[in-house]
Design a protein around this motif. Structure first.
Motif, PDB file in Angstrom:
ATOM      1  N   CYS A   1       7.959  -0.736   6.670  1.00 33.96           N
ATOM      2  CA  CYS A   1       6.976   0.441   6.481  1.00 33.96           C
ATOM      3  C   CYS A   1       8.390   1.781   6.632  1.00 33.96           C
ATOM      4  CB  CYS A   1       6.076   0.741   7.402  1.00 33.96           C
ATOM      5  SG  CYS A   1       6.605   0.291   9.167  1.00 33.96           S
TER       6      CYS A   1
ATOM      7  N   TYR B   1       0.856  -1.265  -0.128  1.00 33.22           N
ATOM      8  CA  TYR B   1       0.046   0.079  -0.019  1.00 33.22           C
ATOM      9  C   TYR B   1       0.896   1.381   0.111  1.00 33.22           C
ATOM     10  CZ  TYR B   1      -4.496  -2.331   0.712  1.00 33.22           C
ATOM     11  OH  TYR B   1      -5.540  -3.090   0.521  1.00 33.22           O
ATOM     12  N   LYS B   2       0.207   2.333  -0.109  1.00 33.32           N
ATOM     13  CA  LYS B   2       0.814   3.623   0.048  1.00 33.32           C
ATOM     14  C   LYS B   2       1.720   4.049  -1.182  1.00 33.32           C
ATOM     15  CE  LYS B   2      -0.634   4.590   4.861  1.00 33.32           C
ATOM     16  NZ  LYS B   2      -0.128   4.869   6.124  1.00 33.32           N
TER      17      LYS B   2
ATOM     18  N   ASP C   1       4.182  -0.785   3.310  1.00 30.05           N
ATOM     19  CA  ASP C   1       3.621   0.400   3.113  1.00 30.05           C
ATOM     20  C   ASP C   1       4.369   1.611   3.297  1.00 30.05           C
ATOM     21  OD1 ASP C   1       3.302   0.546   5.767  1.00 30.05           O
ATOM     22  OD2 ASP C   1       1.626   0.682   5.907  1.00 30.05           O
TER      23      ASP C   1
END
Length: 258
Positions: A124, A88-89, A106
């Motif tokens: 992350c 994600y992101k 992410d």
């Protein structure tokens, strides 16, 4: 809709994957632009790549099972994302990396090379995992941390700050590495749990400039600073004795003269 499934199909692990085709121009924040009509990588079902945002699967990358790529994330090269993994992101997974089980990538994280990310591991921040590194179990890699070479981070270990774990290091258990930790092998750190009035996990490790520092609860500092803090907090109690014994052990382990 931003893409469609084509009739071009391959079979992977008994699953039929479709190559994708862009229906609109897609400009990813940090990736190469995708033009309308351009072919992408492979998915099993539409849920594997969000129809929203600028996420894209490039080259021969594969995303299948219940895995999902969304927001502005990118999957490139020959990477494989499967199981319940999520990208994600603005994250990027490339090379021959594999991300699976319930792993989560992410923020601005980058995973590349021949890495394996699995379990419920989380990469992350602006972290990077590359080379032949493995991040397994409940491990978390955050901030500007890097894990590379043939290193492993597993269990409930956390690597953050500007730490680097490389070489043949195997960081596991409840180890917490922060600041500018530089772990090249298993001699570069020790972790012990259950000491003190709160039975904390304490990690003592080497930094990039060769210092030896302590991470214990909210405390982060040198061995000398740790001894001072123990004196202020625990006086001459048995907890102080435990921590001071650990400091003595650390000096033996890291070859520090009294």
């Amino acid at each position: 809709m931003k893409y469609e499934l084509t009739d071009e199909i391959i079979e992977v692990a008994g699953r039929k994957l479709h190559r994708i085709r862009a229906l609109v121009d897609i400009i990813t924040p940090c990736g190469r632009p995708v033009r309308k009509g351009e072919l992408g990588g492979w998915v099993e079902e539409e849920h594997n790549l969000s129809q929203y945002g600028n996420a894209w699967i490039y080259d021969d990358a594969q995303v299948y099972d219940n895995a999902c790529v969304g927001e502005d994330a990118r999957v490139c090269g020959d990477a494989k994302i499967y199981g319940n993994a999520h990208i994600y992101k603005r994250a990027e997974v490339s090379g021959k990396a594999q991300v699976y089980n319930d792993a989560y990538i992410d923020n601005d994280a980058k995973v590349y090379g021949r890495t394996l990310i699995c379990g419920i591991a989380h990469v992350c921040g602006a972290a990077q995992v590359f080379g032949n590194a493995k991040v397994l179990g409940e491990a978390r890699i955050n901030d500007q941390a890097k894990v590379y070479g043939n290193a492993k981070v597993r269990g409930s270990a956390q690597v953050y700050g500007e730490s680097e774990v490389c070489g043949i290091a195997d960081v596991h258990g409840d180890t917490k590495l922060c600041g500018d930790a530089w772990i090249r092998d298993n001699e570069c750190y020790i972790t012990i749990k259950g000491l003190g009035s709160r039975y904390r996990d304490t990690t003592i490790f080497k930094t990039r400039n060769g210092d030896v520092v302590v991470k214990c609860g909210c405390f982060y500092g040198t061995l000398t600073e740790f001894v001072d803090e123990v004196g202020r907090t625990h006086g001459d109690s048995k907890y102080a004795e435990e921590y001071l014994a650990l400091v003595k052990l650390a000096k033996i382990h890291f070859g520090i003269e009294e």
